[in-house]
Design a protein around this motif. Structure first.
Motif, PDB file in Angstrom:
ATOM      1  N   LYS A 142       0.848  -1.197   0.000  1.00 32.55           N
ATOM      2  CA  LYS A 142       0.000   0.000   0.000  1.00 32.55           C
ATOM      3  C   LYS A 142       0.877   1.238   0.000  1.00 32.55           C
ATOM      4  CE  LYS A 142      -3.855   2.355   0.289  1.00 32.55           C
ATOM      5  NZ  LYS A 142      -4.826   2.356  -0.827  1.00 32.55           N
ATOM      6  N   PHE A 154       0.865   5.812  -0.607  1.00 31.59           N
ATOM      7  CA  PHE A 154       0.069   7.030  -0.561  1.00 31.59           C
ATOM      8  C   PHE A 154       0.806   8.147  -1.300  1.00 31.59           C
ATOM      9  CE2 PHE A 154      -1.115   4.698   3.287  1.00 31.59           C
ATOM     10  CZ  PHE A 154      -2.499   4.715   3.193  1.00 31.59           C
ATOM     11  N   ALA A 175       3.737   2.732   2.230  1.00 31.63           N
ATOM     12  CA  ALA A 175       3.425   2.524   3.641  1.00 31.63           C
ATOM     13  C   ALA A 175       3.658   1.074   4.056  1.00 31.63           C
ATOM     14  CB  ALA A 175       1.983   2.923   3.925  1.00 31.63           C
ATOM     15  N   GLY A 186       3.204   1.858   9.241  1.00 25.91           N
ATOM     16  CA  GLY A 186       2.094   1.295   8.476  1.00 25.91           C
ATOM     17  C   GLY A 186       1.166   0.393   9.254  1.00 25.91           C
ATOM     18  N   THR A 225      -2.392   1.555   8.948  1.00 23.76           N
ATOM     19  CA  THR A 225      -2.792   1.328   7.557  1.00 23.76           C
ATOM     20  C   THR A 225      -3.189  -0.126   7.348  1.00 23.76           C
ATOM     21  OG1 THR A 225      -1.344   3.092   6.745  1.00 23.76           O
ATOM     22  CG2 THR A 225      -1.993   1.398   5.162  1.00 23.76           C
ATOM     23  N   LYS A 232      -6.602  -0.839   8.799  1.00 26.36           N
ATOM     24  CA  LYS A 232      -7.691  -0.339   7.953  1.00 26.36           C
ATOM     25  C   LYS A 232      -7.918  -1.236   6.735  1.00 26.36           C
ATOM     26  CE  LYS A 232      -7.061   4.462   9.362  1.00 26.36           C
ATOM     27  NZ  LYS A 232      -6.488   5.778   8.985  1.00 26.36           N
ATOM     28  N   ASP A 265     -10.001   0.605   3.618  1.00 24.66           N
ATOM     29  CA  ASP A 265      -9.172   0.954   2.474  1.00 24.66           C
ATOM     30  C   ASP A 265      -8.797  -0.334   1.737  1.00 24.66           C
ATOM     31  OD1 ASP A 265      -7.765   2.527   0.729  1.00 24.66           O
ATOM     32  OD2 ASP A 265      -6.502   3.472   2.254  1.00 24.66           O
ATOM     33  N   PRO A 292      -0.639   6.509  10.762  1.00 27.02           N
ATOM     34  CA  PRO A 292      -0.620   5.500   9.695  1.00 27.02           C
ATOM     35  C   PRO A 292       0.694   5.511   8.944  1.00 27.02           C
ATOM     36  CG  PRO A 292      -2.692   6.729   9.659  1.00 27.02           C
ATOM     37  CD  PRO A 292      -1.795   7.422  10.629  1.00 27.02           C
TER      38      PRO A 292
END
Length: 265
Positions: A10, A12, A21, A44, A47, A50, A56, A265
């Motif tokens: 993942k 960003f 991340a 992370g 993250t 989530k 996400d 995150p």
């Protein structure tokens, strides 16, 4: 119930820069396990939580819940955030009932579930109070009760005690273990507190900083209740400190750096 994480990545956008991340995370989470995701700020861990929740989606790889790919949030995966996320215009009773009303639970069953969780979390006397009348510890208990009343198979907790003072934090850690033993479901907790992770977890997933990769998965074979002064507890603590900062020879300095950092995150 099982959670399988396969090669998850993942990233960003931060300005014009692409920041990774999580980088190729793979992990299996067992049924009824208490798992902690541990690491410094920016590794992370939130993250990843989530992504497991379905809030996400990964850029690459997949997360399976009971063999099905996670694509969106579900009542089978309850989530508790650090900031409580209570509705300030609703009482404790109505905050806990909120999810049950959305799910159109039968009124008699709804009352039974509400009474169960008011009792389990010792919130009967606070049932008609509003969030601004509650302490931080009570707000967090309400948030956890609201998540659990929908009878999820998995509870995801994102640094739920980070804003609390050390004494209350330890008290709520014991309460969380009590609830986990009663509910008999899987708990996944994000923390940057090394001792909290060792005190609570069956296994600790230690993540590397930026980008987040799995550094090591550490089983905690200590009987409960655990003593923070036990030699084996301290041994695990020092092992994690060395993983988080292999260049440091000062365990206390690294502990302070990790536990004082804010979880982002």
């Amino acid at each position: 119930m099982s959670v399988e994480i396969h090669n998850v990545t993942k990233s960003f956008k931060v300005g014009t820069e692409e920041v990774i991340a999580l980088d190729r995370i793979s992990l299996s989470i067992k049924e009824k396990e208490f798992l902690c995701l541990l690491g410094p700020s920016g590794c992370g861990k939130s993250t990843l939580l989530k992504l497991i929740a379905g809030i996400d989606q990964p850029d690459d790889g997949e997360i399976l819940f009971d063999g099905q790919r996670v694509r969106e949030p579900s009542k089978e995966r309850g989530v508790v955030f650090q900031d409580y996320a209570l509705f300030p215009w609703l009482t404790v009773r109505k905050n806990i009932l909120f999810g049950l009303e959305l799910a159109k639970v039968d009124p008699h069953k709804k009352k039974s579930i509400l009474d169960e969780y008011l009792q389990l979390f010792e919130l009967h006397e606070a049932a008609d109070l509003y969030p601004n009348q509650l302490s931080g510890g009570m707000k967090q208990r309400v948030a956890i009760a609201r998540a659990l009343c929908l009878k999820p198979e998995l509870l995801l907790l994102d640094e739920p005690f980070a804003a609390l003072d050390p004494f209350l934090r330890q008290k709520l850690q014991d309460e969380l273990l009590r609830i986990w033993n009663v509910e008999k479901i899987t708990f996944i907790l994000v923390t940057h507190d090394i001792e909290e992770a060792i005190y609570l977890a069956d296994r600790i997933v230690v993540l590397t900083p930026k980008p987040g990769k799995i550094n090591e998965v550490i089983p905690v074979h200590l009987p409960r209740p655990r003593s923070r002064t036990d030699s084996h507890f301290i041994e695990i603590r020092n092992r994690i400190i060395r993983l988080l900062n292999p260049q440091s020879t000062n365990d206390s300095e690294v502990t302070n750096k990790i536990t004082m950092s804010a979880g982002i995150p």
